[in-house]
Design a protein around this motif. Structure first.
Motif, PDB file in Angstrom:
ATOM      1  N   ILE A1653      -3.262  -6.523   8.712  1.00  0.00           N
ATOM      2  CA  ILE A1653      -3.476  -5.860   7.415  1.00  0.00           C
ATOM      3  C   ILE A1653      -4.397  -6.690   6.531  1.00  0.00           C
ATOM      4  N   THR A1654      -4.153  -7.985   6.453  1.00  0.00           N
ATOM      5  CA  THR A1654      -4.988  -8.839   5.589  1.00  0.00           C
ATOM      6  C   THR A1654      -6.421  -8.923   6.095  1.00  0.00           C
ATOM      7  N   GLU A1655      -6.632  -8.839   7.416  1.00  0.00           N
ATOM      8  CA  GLU A1655      -7.995  -8.918   7.949  1.00  0.00           C
ATOM      9  C   GLU A1655      -8.715  -7.577   7.862  1.00  0.00           C
ATOM     10  N   HIS A1656      -7.999  -6.511   8.116  1.00  0.00           N
ATOM     11  CA  HIS A1656      -8.658  -5.206   8.211  1.00  0.00           C
ATOM     12  C   HIS A1656      -8.942  -4.607   6.834  1.00  0.00           C
ATOM     13  N   CYS A1657      -8.053  -4.807   5.864  1.00  0.00           N
ATOM     14  CA  CYS A1657      -8.206  -4.171   4.548  1.00  0.00           C
ATOM     15  C   CYS A1657      -9.037  -5.046   3.623  1.00  0.00           C
ATOM     16  N   SER A1658     -10.264  -5.286   4.010  1.00  0.00           N
ATOM     17  CA  SER A1658     -11.127  -6.171   3.219  1.00  0.00           C
ATOM     18  C   SER A1658     -11.681  -5.497   1.971  1.00  0.00           C
ATOM     19  N   GLU A1659     -11.776  -4.178   1.983  1.00  0.00           N
ATOM     20  CA  GLU A1659     -12.334  -3.461   0.839  1.00  0.00           C
ATOM     21  C   GLU A1659     -11.282  -3.125  -0.211  1.00  0.00           C
ATOM     22  N   LEU A1660     -10.024  -3.309   0.114  1.00  0.00           N
ATOM     23  CA  LEU A1660      -8.943  -3.030  -0.832  1.00  0.00           C
ATOM     24  C   LEU A1660      -8.525  -4.313  -1.524  1.00  0.00           C
ATOM     25  N   SER A1661      -8.222  -4.210  -2.814  1.00  0.00           N
ATOM     26  CA  SER A1661      -7.755  -5.375  -3.554  1.00  0.00           C
ATOM     27  C   SER A1661      -6.295  -5.642  -3.212  1.00  0.00           C
ATOM     28  N   PRO A1662      -5.830  -6.875  -3.430  1.00  0.00           N
ATOM     29  CA  PRO A1662      -4.408  -7.164  -3.158  1.00  0.00           C
ATOM     30  C   PRO A1662      -3.464  -6.251  -3.930  1.00  0.00           C
ATOM     31  N   VAL A1663      -3.835  -5.911  -5.159  1.00  0.00           N
ATOM     32  CA  VAL A1663      -2.979  -5.028  -5.948  1.00  0.00           C
ATOM     33  C   VAL A1663      -2.871  -3.658  -5.289  1.00  0.00           C
ATOM     34  N   GLN A1664      -3.961  -3.154  -4.765  1.00  0.00           N
ATOM     35  CA  GLN A1664      -3.946  -1.834  -4.120  1.00  0.00           C
ATOM     36  C   GLN A1664      -3.147  -1.856  -2.824  1.00  0.00           C
ATOM     37  N   ILE A1665      -3.296  -2.932  -2.044  1.00  0.00           N
ATOM     38  CA  ILE A1665      -2.548  -3.021  -0.776  1.00  0.00           C
ATOM     39  C   ILE A1665      -1.048  -3.046  -1.048  1.00  0.00           C
ATOM     40  N   VAL A1666      -0.638  -3.877  -2.011  1.00  0.00           N
ATOM     41  CA  VAL A1666       0.791  -3.979  -2.326  1.00  0.00           C
ATOM     42  C   VAL A1666       1.305  -2.653  -2.882  1.00  0.00           C
ATOM     43  N   LYS A1667       0.499  -1.979  -3.703  1.00  0.00           N
ATOM     44  CA  LYS A1667       0.909  -0.690  -4.262  1.00  0.00           C
ATOM     45  C   LYS A1667       1.113   0.347  -3.161  1.00  0.00           C
ATOM     46  N   ILE A1668       0.223   0.394  -2.184  1.00  0.00           N
ATOM     47  CA  ILE A1668       0.360   1.360  -1.088  1.00  0.00           C
ATOM     48  C   ILE A1668       1.594   1.041  -0.254  1.00  0.00           C
ATOM     49  N   VAL A1690       3.056 -10.165   2.859  1.00  0.00           N
ATOM     50  CA  VAL A1690       1.665  -9.688   2.696  1.00  0.00           C
ATOM     51  C   VAL A1690       1.107 -10.157   1.354  1.00  0.00           C
ATOM     52  N   GLN A1691       1.923 -10.058   0.326  1.00  0.00           N
ATOM     53  CA  GLN A1691       1.468 -10.469  -1.005  1.00  0.00           C
ATOM     54  C   GLN A1691       1.166 -11.956  -1.043  1.00  0.00           C
ATOM     55  N   GLY A1692       1.972 -12.747  -0.335  1.00  0.00           N
ATOM     56  CA  GLY A1692       1.722 -14.182  -0.301  1.00  0.00           C
ATOM     57  C   GLY A1692       0.418 -14.520   0.400  1.00  0.00           C
ATOM     58  N   LEU A1693       0.085 -13.825   1.494  1.00  0.00           N
ATOM     59  CA  LEU A1693      -1.186 -14.081   2.174  1.00  0.00           C
ATOM     60  C   LEU A1693      -2.382 -13.611   1.356  1.00  0.00           C
ATOM     61  N   LEU A1694      -2.204 -12.508   0.635  1.00  0.00           N
ATOM     62  CA  LEU A1694      -3.326 -11.959  -0.137  1.00  0.00           C
ATOM     63  C   LEU A1694      -3.632 -12.788  -1.373  1.00  0.00           C
ATOM     64  N   GLN A1695      -2.728 -13.653  -1.795  1.00  0.00           N
ATOM     65  CA  GLN A1695      -3.003 -14.463  -2.983  1.00  0.00           C
ATOM     66  C   GLN A1695      -4.147 -15.442  -2.746  1.00  0.00           C
ATOM     67  N   ASP A1696      -4.347 -15.836  -1.495  1.00  0.00           N
ATOM     68  CA  ASP A1696      -5.422 -16.779  -1.176  1.00  0.00           C
ATOM     69  C   ASP A1696      -6.775 -16.106  -1.028  1.00  0.00           C
ATOM     70  N   ARG A1697      -6.810 -14.790  -1.075  1.00  0.00           N
ATOM     71  CA  ARG A1697      -8.095 -14.092  -0.915  1.00  0.00           C
ATOM     72  C   ARG A1697      -8.965 -14.332  -2.134  1.00  0.00           C
ATOM     73  N   GLU A1698     -10.213 -14.668  -1.918  1.00  0.00           N
ATOM     74  CA  GLU A1698     -11.144 -14.949  -3.008  1.00  0.00           C
ATOM     75  C   GLU A1698     -11.858 -13.673  -3.414  1.00  0.00           C
ATOM     76  N   GLY A1699     -12.124 -13.593  -4.696  1.00  0.00           N
ATOM     77  CA  GLY A1699     -12.901 -12.461  -5.204  1.00  0.00           C
ATOM     78  C   GLY A1699     -12.148 -11.168  -5.273  1.00  0.00           C
ATOM     79  N   GLY A1700     -10.827 -11.214  -5.108  1.00  0.00           N
ATOM     80  CA  GLY A1700     -10.045  -9.992  -5.179  1.00  0.00           C
ATOM     81  C   GLY A1700      -9.939  -9.475  -6.610  1.00  0.00           C
ATOM     82  N   SER A1701     -10.145  -8.197  -6.776  1.00  0.00           N
ATOM     83  CA  SER A1701     -10.050  -7.605  -8.107  1.00  0.00           C
ATOM     84  C   SER A1701      -8.591  -7.383  -8.469  1.00  0.00           C
TER      85      SER A1701
END
Length: 1742
Positions: A1653-1668, A1690-1701
């Motif tokens: 999920i963290t690798e494939h959903c590159s166009e979605l922001s962490p907020v959107q992934i968690v919301k879905i 998932v939320q813990g891994l997405l926190q390290d993503r850079e440039g996430g809106s």
């Protein structure tokens, strides 16, 4: 089906639990009526027996199927009861992190104690215009529903927000007002919506405080009316307040604070604005440190103070008023620190040196002595006297605190009043929406008067709520034509009567307050006596100081201590009088007495629950309870007149932990806020309501084949329900919905699950049977083979001998060695080959590297020379450009200089005219002076005559007097005797009289002489002054004349230079046929000018002589005349020379004119004969060529038309008629063509035509030679004229007035001659072209004869690609080509961009004429016309597409034909000749670019407006993958009154059809491919963004099934793009949507899934992934929900993503930057035909 039949094995129930309120358990054995217990298994595996009462067995509540858990609407649950509601809220809040849920008409909001990304502007835009229930529950959905109902029904609305302290009421009310401010922007300068929002920080600062339950608890009720005008834009607001908690000002419980404003001021005590208030820290004031901790974690009081002051200013409250407010607040703090000491047992005192007392008195302007005295004393009015009595310290402290509370309450009301005044703007209120932020039901360990009033208000609100819910249920049943039966629901009117009725609690309380000696205990005893029989009133068993009331929510025990004091709200009159005498106006106004009807006056009405307090000594003083009851009555009256909308805020836990759920606290609030009452009312009727479509989609699996075969789905639903549910009372069929009793949907789900389970078992049975059968067959086959071997039917091997064994062994050894040998040989060969390959490969690599190095070196050398060449070329082009600029600038300066010189000459002529006028005025003035002199002379003569007459009269008088004297002497002598005394007396009188008369006469004569002399002297002085003025003027005129002569000479020199330039220009002119006529005109003009000059000279000389004689009156006339006319004879001689020169020139011109006229007549006669001879042949050839050309063009147009008609089905009906007409016209042309061909078949005709053409050619050649001779003679005559012209210029150099007019004439004539010479050259070119045409015709005729009746080729006219029009036809051009042009025309669509090309051809003609004014006017008219068209048709997609295409083509034409090299690379040589020559239109290119951008954005907006209603239905709601489990059981109740039925269903195919329509329209209008690609990309971005936003805001769309559907729809869109060849760059806009669909389908259980999920959903922001993930909802019991632990990982891994809106929503208003790529047109302008349908006959092709 009976409810007891549902208690079967595997079903689950809810049983009571002390810790969790309710606990889930599974039934282990089917229940049968009569049994005494249920066998259950808890979720932890524990088995238990649940006992039942035999007399009335109360079975535990059934649990809803998992598929129904998590519904948006609690009333959609099948089993409606308390545990179901509690569990549903828990699942949504804890597992899905969803804080909003619907419960019928109530929005339940659970406080998350965490900032969420669901309140942005994009979310507001998403909910704006949506129906309530169409998207996930949200506070914005309630606000939108209220706003929409107000606009549709023209009825006022109310949003009632209630809940406990800390539940989030204030924040919810703030979001409601923010939504109204966003969706109803007024656009005015007042910005009322900003002011409405700005009022919140102020009211929170002075009305909110920290409590043990909430850091920002509202301690008052607030009803805000937001006013709207007829356009439903905010025009103002008004606030009402209820029951401010005044006691908090002087006392706070532990871990609580006073109102925020006090701490904000203390935090800013060191600032300069607050130093005069003498503030200390909050820990040093008694009123701010009672609760212990003075700070709040995460709150900066200093910043909050800045925000408070900023909002004060935003509301327009002056700095002076703010300073006064802060003074009052500081005074309250200092008053709390005033120390009151005991003096004995019944006395108290305040030190006069108390610093805080001094600060209080200084700040509020009151007398320290008065405050000190009346804090510790009280005046008692007796019958005969008034006594001042000291009071003990306890009562003095109470008086101090009462004063502080009263001052703060008055200040609170004053601030609210100022806010209301600031929120009022001019304009009439059309409607309003009220937002009620009021306290919910409260019950604490110790409940007092405040809790009693709060619960009383909630009883009233609950009653109104029950009636409203009951009415809505009734309306729903009547709408669906379902029989309505009365529902028994809880009515709390008895509780309200207990409180407010006569002899009720409030009535008895007010009665006890009337007694001076009344006490709380006496009042409580009265309650016990009067209300003991009321079942809702109880007396505590263990207390005599409390009472219990059974409220609708719970029993509440109230402590009676303090009820009377708080109800009286006592303040001593003496302190009030002291405050009234304050020098501080604000404080003094607080305590002014007001009349009872004072609230009825005009102005801002603030109706708080606690009106203004009257004096304490009034007999009929209104109590707090009475005021609160009256204000509550007004509130209920307002709410009953509006349509209410309810928001119930829930506090999930006491520790304020984010997303922690305490079931005990939640269920307590659910009972108190009316949610469970709504559930109760719904459960008694038909709570589950499904539309027929939803039911059919969900439960068609339960239908038989006959039921599925029914044509009407409604009939099929009725049939299957009548079969499945025998009891008709368990469901009802409405017009659009099916109504179910509680539990029936769960029963249907059970049947459906059983059917699916049975189907699964059948599938498993068959699969397992097939697998076992396959295994059995394999085993059977193996057994048969073994049996065959055993039975001897097969042999294992034959008999083997020793020799055979040795041979076999030897063969194996030989094979081994041979194979090893072969292997070694192959290895050696491979090794050798590899070495050779390596060698060759390495050599090849080395050679390649060397070759590359050589190429690089050569490339460097080539680059060096190329760059040098480019630099030189760039320099040469730049130098050429600079030269051109210099030349144009010099020409412009020369023209400007000529214009300036002409202006100066005209100015000089005007000045001479003015001087002549001045001379005439001077002459008139002199004549007036002469008349005055004559008049004065006559007056002088009259005066002399009068003097003579006066002298004669005097002598006559003297003579008469002498005679009288003699007579008197005789009489004297006669009478002397009789009257001696009288005679003496008379004599004296006579002598005196004579002396006086003589004296008077002499004075009169003297005065007359002096007056006459003075008048003569004054007249002489005036005459002398006038003469001096005239002399000065004469002198000045002579000086100006000399200056004018000098200027004339200088201008003559300039004219000489200009004439030299004109001579150089005329050398390039080949023929000047009209020069003689022009020179004749010049001579005539100069003759006229000469005569005028001579006449003016003579007139000036005569006038000067006359003026001089008149001025000097003949004294020095001859001398002056000779001096003034000394220069005039020379001028007369020069004029004569000029006339002589003009006569000679005139004679020469006449001879030249006669000679040229004779030549011209001969030439015209010859040309006329030639034209007549050629005309016949040309007409015949033209007719033949025209017929062939028309045939060809008709065939081509028919083929193109047929092809276009085959590809575009939309215009077939319109073009069928045209196609038939064209075919008929083709047949007629073919018939005419055959006839003409038969006429021209003879060879002799061709020979004859050829001979005639040859003769005509010879004649034209002769004529050309004669023209050349005429040109040579014209050149010689031109030289003679130039010589004469030079002589003339010598004469003209001395004539200033003539030269000024002649120069302007000459420049005009020179330009006209140049233009006529160019016309003459064009005529010669026409003759040359005519000759070439005739030659081409001869060749074509020869070719046609040789080809034996082969059609002659078409001879086209050579056009220049320009259209000529008159200046007055400009408006018609714009009207026909722009304003009246329809984009559906046949000719317009056959030639894309025709309108732009026609307009550009007109632009080229204006450029060709070098007419800047005409060009500028045309360009401005084109731009204005296009702007007008797109403004008048803002929603017309076809017209916007048409003009976007034409504007782009116009911009491309301006670039292609600009003459710039970068745009000319792909031009043909002919197109390069058509480039603009005289004007640079780069500025207009920029204007057209801006206009194209404007049209593009408007074009995109129209596309989006049409697509938006189709996106969500087509992409999400319509199920293109229909099967038995496609519909999620929502049970939607369609609460919104905004929903309309029978709407057209939009599918993905509708969306694709609309996109195809857009694409075909753009292609039909010839829009450039890059522009089409950009428009499609923007459209697809909208589709993806809008669909994704709806997924994020709609929990029912987050399922695996919807993911499949979305990906299927995306594939449809991709196929459409591939069909249109637009895939590149467009599919990227759908990546976020595609990834969201993948996320809905992917497995969500293991750690590997998290990584995917963290690798494939590159166009979605962490907020959107968690919301879905939080919103994911299974559609069947076979699916599982996403575990909260999985989401946290998932939320813990997405926190390290850079440039996430951090934004939840995509911005659907985002626009990609539009570019207009340059694409040169291959259309030749000279070949463009003007369609007759455009009515452009006034245009002429050049």
């Amino acid at each position: 089906m009976a409810l007891s039949e549902l208690y079967t094995k595997y079903n689950r129930v809810w049983i009571p639990d002390a810790e969790h309120v309710w606990k889930s358990a599974e039934i282990l054995r089917d229940f049968k009526p009569g049994e005494e217990a249920l066998e259950l298994q808890l979720e932890d595996g524990t088995e238990m027996v649940y006992p039942l009462d035999k007399s009335s067995p109360q079975l535990p509540h059934l649990r809803n199927p998992n598929i129904l858990v998590g519904s948006n609407d609690l009333t959609a649950l099948s089993y409606l009861h308390e545990p179901a509601v509690l569990h549903n809220l828990k699942v949504r809040f804890v597992e899905s992190n969803i804080i909003y849920s619907y419960c019928g008409i109530i929005l339940v909001a659970v406080n998350p104690y965490k900032q969420l990304h669901i309140y942005g502007d994009a979310v507001i835009q998403a909910y704006s215009g949506q129906n309530m229930g169409a998207m996930d529950p949200h506070i914005f959905a309630v606000a939108e529903e209220a706003y929409k109902q107000m606009a549709r029904n023209n009825k006022n609305q109310s949003v009632i927000v209630s809940g406990e302290s800390g539940a989030g009421k204030t924040v919810s009310a703030r979001y409601v007002m923010r939504y109204f401010a966003m969706v109803s922007k007024s656009g005015s300068k007042t910005r009322v919506e900003d002011k409405v929002l700005a009022s919140n920080p102020i009211t929170e600062a002075i009305g909110n405080a920290k409590t043990t339950r909430n850091d920002n608890s509202s301690r008052f009720g607030k009803y805000t009316e937001i006013s709207f005008d007829r356009r439903y834009q905010i025009i103002g607001a008004n606030m009402r307040t209820y029951l401010l908690e005044k006691s908090r000002v002087v006392s706070q419980s532990e871990n609580e604070r006073n109102y925020h404003i006090f701490y904000q001021m203390c935090a800013c005590a060191e600032q300069s604005e607050f130093k005069s208030l003498r503030l200390l820290s909050a820990e040093e004031f008694r009123y701010t440190c009672m609760g212990g901790e003075t700070g709040i974690e995460g709150v900066d009081d200093r910043k909050d103070m800045e925000e408070t002051r900023r909002t004060f200013s935003l509301l327009g409250l002056t700095d002076d008023f703010q300073s006064d407010v802060f003074k009052v607040l500081a005074g309250i703090l200092h008053l709390g620190n005033v120390e009151i000491r005991d003096v004995g047992s019944d006395r108290s005192s305040v030190s006069s040196s108390d610093q805080h007392l001094a600060a209080f008195c200084d700040l509020l302007g009151v007398s320290p002595d008065g405050v000190t005295r009346w804090l510790c004393h009280r005046r008692i009015a007796m019958v005969a006297e008034t006594v001042v009595k000291p009071v003990p310290s306890e009562r003095a402290v109470s008086a101090r605190d009462a004063l502080a509370k009263q001052i703060y309450a008055h200040l609170f009301d004053c601030v609210i009043q100022k806010i209301n005044a600031a929120l009022q703007v001019p304009g009439k209120q059309h409607s309003f929406i009220g937002v009620l932020d009021i306290y919910g039901f409260e019950t604490f360990n110790i409940n007092s008067f405040e809790q009693f009033c709060i619960n009383y208000a909630n009883e009233k609100l609950q009653q109104q709520f029950n009636l409203h819910v009951f009415k809505l249920e009734q309306d729903e049943y009547m709408k669906e034509d379902i029989p309505w039966t009365l529902i028994d629901f809880y009515d709390n009117q008895p509780v309200i009567d207990l409180i407010e009725a006569k002899m009720g609690i409030l009535d008895l309380l007010d009665e006890e307050c009337l007694f001076p000696q009344g006490t709380d205990q006496n009042w409580l005893q009265k309650l016990y006596n009067y209300l003991a029989d009321n079942p809702l009133f109880e007396k505590p068993r263990m207390s005599n100081k409390a009472f219990i009331i059974q409220h609708f929510a719970d029993k509440v025990e109230y402590q009676c201590w303090g009820f009377l004091e708080k109800n009286r709200d006592t303040l001593y009159e003496e302190l009030v009088d002291t405050m009234r005498t304050s020098k501080f106006p604000l404080l003094a106004n607080f305590f002014l007495e007001v009349e009872p009807d004072g609230l009825g006056s005009k102005g801002i009405k603030v109706r708080p629950a606690r009106p203004r307090v009257k004096s304490a000594n009034k007999n009929h003083r209104t109590t707090v309870g009475e005021k609160f009851s009256s204000s509550l009555y007004l509130l209920m009256e307002t709410l009953n007149a509006t349509t209410p909308h309810y928001v119930r805020c829930i506090k999930p836990n006491e520790e304020k932990m984010p997303f922690e759920y305490d079931s005990k606290r939640v269920v307590q609030q659910l009972r108190a806020c009316g949610v469970l009452e709504t559930i109760h009312i719904s459960a008694q009727s038909y709570p589950s309501r499904w539309t027929y479509i939803e039911f059919y989609s969900r439960y068609s699996i339960l239908m038989s084949q006959e039921e599925l075969g029914l044509n009407h789905k409604k009939l099929a639903c009725k049939t299957v329900l009548q079969r499945l549910i025998q009891d008709s009372d368990q469901n009802k069929f409405g017009r659009t919905k099916i109504f179910f009793r509680a539990g029936q949907v769960a029963y249907l789900e059970k049947l459906r699950l059983d059917r699916l389970r049975k189907a699964c078992l059948t599938i498993q049975k068959h699969v397992r049977g097939w697998s076992h059968r396959r295994k059995f067959l394999r085993m059977r086959e193996a057994a048969i083979v073994l049996q065959q071997y055993v039975r001897g039917q097969r042999q294992i091997c034959k008999t083997v001998t020793a020799a055979a064994l040795k041979q076999g062994w030897a063969a194996v050894v030989i094979q081994r060695y041979w194979r090893s040998y072969l292997t070694r040989q192959i290895y050696r060969m491979v090794r050798f080959s590899s070495i050779i390959i390596q060698a060759f490969t390495r050599g090849w690599i080395a050679r390649k590297r060397y070759k590359k190095m050589v190429e690089v070196q050569k490339a460097i050398i080539l680059q060096k020379y190329a760059r040098a060449w480019l630099a030189r070329r760039r320099f040469q082009s730049l130098r050429r450009l600079v030269h051109n600029v210099q030349l144009s600038y010099r020409c412009q300066q020369l023209r400007k200089k000529l214009e300036d010189q002409a202006k100066e000459n005209r100015g000089l002529l005007e000045r001479l005219t003015g001087l002549a006028g001045a001379h005439a005025q001077g002459l008139d003035k002199l004549r007036c002076l002469e008349a005055q002199l004559g008049k004065s002379a006559t007056e002088k003569a009259s005066l002399e005559e009068r003097e003579k007459k006066s002298k004669e009269d005097a002598t006559k008088t003297i003579a008469q007097l002498q005679e009288e004297k003699d007579k008197l002497i005789v009489e004297k002598q006669n009478l002397e005797k009789k009257c001696a005394d009288s005679a003496t007396e008379m004599k004296g009188k006579r002598e005196d009289m004579m002396a006086q008369i003589k004296e008077d006469h002499e004075k009169e004569v003297k005065l007359q002489k002096e007056d006459h002399e003075k008048e003569v002297k004054l007249q002489k002085e005036d005459h002398e002054k006038e003469v001096e003025v005239l002399r000065e003027e004469n002198r000045r005129l002579k000086e100006e004349r000399v200056g004018l002569q000098r200027q004339t000479e200088e201008e003559a020199q300039v004219n000489t230079d200009l004439q030299d330039q004109v001579i150089q220009l005329t050398k390039h002119v080949k023929v000047i046929p009209e020069l003689r006529k022009d020179l004749h005109n010049l001579q005539t003009q100069r003759d006229d000018l000469g005569r005028k000059m001579k006449k003016q000279s003579e007139q000036a000389r005569a006038k000067m002589s006359v003026i001089t004689r008149q001025l000097l009156c003949g004294m020095v006339e001859e001398e002056v005349i000779s001096r003034l006319t000394s220069d005039s004879p020379d001028q007369i001689y020069e004029v004569g020379d000029l006339l002589t020169a003009f006569d000679g020139l005139q004679n020469a011109t006449r001879v030249l004119e006669r000679h040229q006229q004779e030549q011209k007549e001969g030439y015209d006669s010859q040309m006329e004969g030639l034209r007549f001879k050629v005309e016949h042949l040309q007409n015949q050839n033209n007719q033949l060529q025209k017929l062939f050309q028309e045939k060809t063009s008709v065939n081509d147009s028919i083929s193109r038309e047929v092809a276009r008609l085959n590809t575009e089905n939309m215009v077939i009906p319109e073009l069928k008629k045209q196609l038939s007409e064209l075919r008929q016209h083709k047949q007629e042309l073919e018939v005419q063509l055959e006839e003409q061909a038969r006429k021209m078949t003879g060879r002799y005709k061709v020979e004859k035509v050829k001979e005639e053409v040859e003769r005509e050619k010879e004649e034209v050649e002769r004529e050309k030679e004669e023209v050349e001779k005429v040109k040579e003679e014209a050149e010689r005559e031109k030289e003679e004229v130039e010589r004469k012209k030079e002589e003339m210029e010598e004469v003209l150099r001395k004539q200033k007035n003539i030269e000024s007019e002649a120069k302007a004439r000459f420049s005009q004539e020179a330009s006209r001659l140049t233009a006529e010479n160019m016309d003459f050259e064009e005529q010669l070119d026409m003759k040359d072209r005519l000759i070439r045409k005739l030659q081409n015709q001869i060749k074509s005729l020869q070719t046609s004869e040789e080809a034996n009746q082969t059609p002659a080729p078409t001879i086209t006219n050579e056009y220049l690609g320009m259209l000529e029009y008159k200046r007055e036809d400009e408006a018609k051009l714009i009207q026909y080509v722009i304003l009246d042009l329809k984009p559906r025309g046949v000719m317009v669509n056959m030639i894309p961009g025709m309108a732009a090309q026609l307009l550009f051809m007109c632009v080229r003609h204006a450029d060709y004429l070098n007419d800047g004014a005409k060009l500028k006017s045309l360009m401005n008219a084109i731009i204005s016309g296009v702007k007008k068209v797109i403004t008048d048709h803002q929603e017309d997609f076809e017209l916007l597409s048409f003009w976007l295409s034409n504007t782009y083509h116009m911009l491309s034409c301006l670039k292609q034909y600009s003459g710039e090299e970068e745009f000319m690379k792909q031009n043909t040589p002919r197109q390069n000749k058509n480039c603009l020559q005289n004007f640079d239109l780069s500025e207009h290119r920029q204007i057209f670019s801006d206009l194209a951008i404007r049209i593009y954005h408007q074009f995109i907006s129209v596309m989006e407006n049409n697509l938006i209603p189709m996106i969500v239905p087509g992409m999400l709601e319509h199920d293109s993958l229909q099967d038995t489990s496609s519909m999620t059981p929502t049970g939607s109740r369609k609460r919104s009154s905004s929903i309309y039925e029978d709407q057209e269903v939009c599918t993905i195919y509708s969306l694709l059809q609309q996109l195809s329509l857009y694409h075909s329209t753009m292609s039909q209008h010839g829009m450039e491919e890059g522009l089409v690609r950009q428009a499609v990309k923007q459209t697809f971005f909208l589709v993806g963004a809008d669909t994704l936003n709806n997924i994020l805001l709609r929990k029912d769309m987050c399922s695996c099934r919807k993911g499949m559907q979305i990906r299927s729809n995306i594939s449809y869109l991709e196929a459409w793009l591939k069909e249109k060849e637009l895939v590149q760059g467009t599919m990227a806009t759908l990546k976020p949507l595609s990834q969201a669909a993948w996320l809905l389908q992917v497995n969500k259980t293991t750690d590997d899934d998290i990584k995917d999920i963290t690798e494939h959903c590159s166009e979605l922001s962490p907020v959107q992934i968690v919301k879905i993930l939080n919103s994911y909802t299974p559609t069947d019991d076979f699916e599982k929900r996403v575990a909260p632990s999985f989401i946290r990982k998932v939320q813990g891994l997405l926190q390290d993503r850079e440039g996430g809106s951090s934004q939840l929503m995509l911005d659907t208003q985002y626009r990609f930057q539009v570019t207009f790529p340059f694409t040169p047109s291959s259309q030749a302008l000279e070949l463009l035909q003007i369609p007759s349908s455009l009515k452009l006959g006034f245009l002429t092709r050049i």
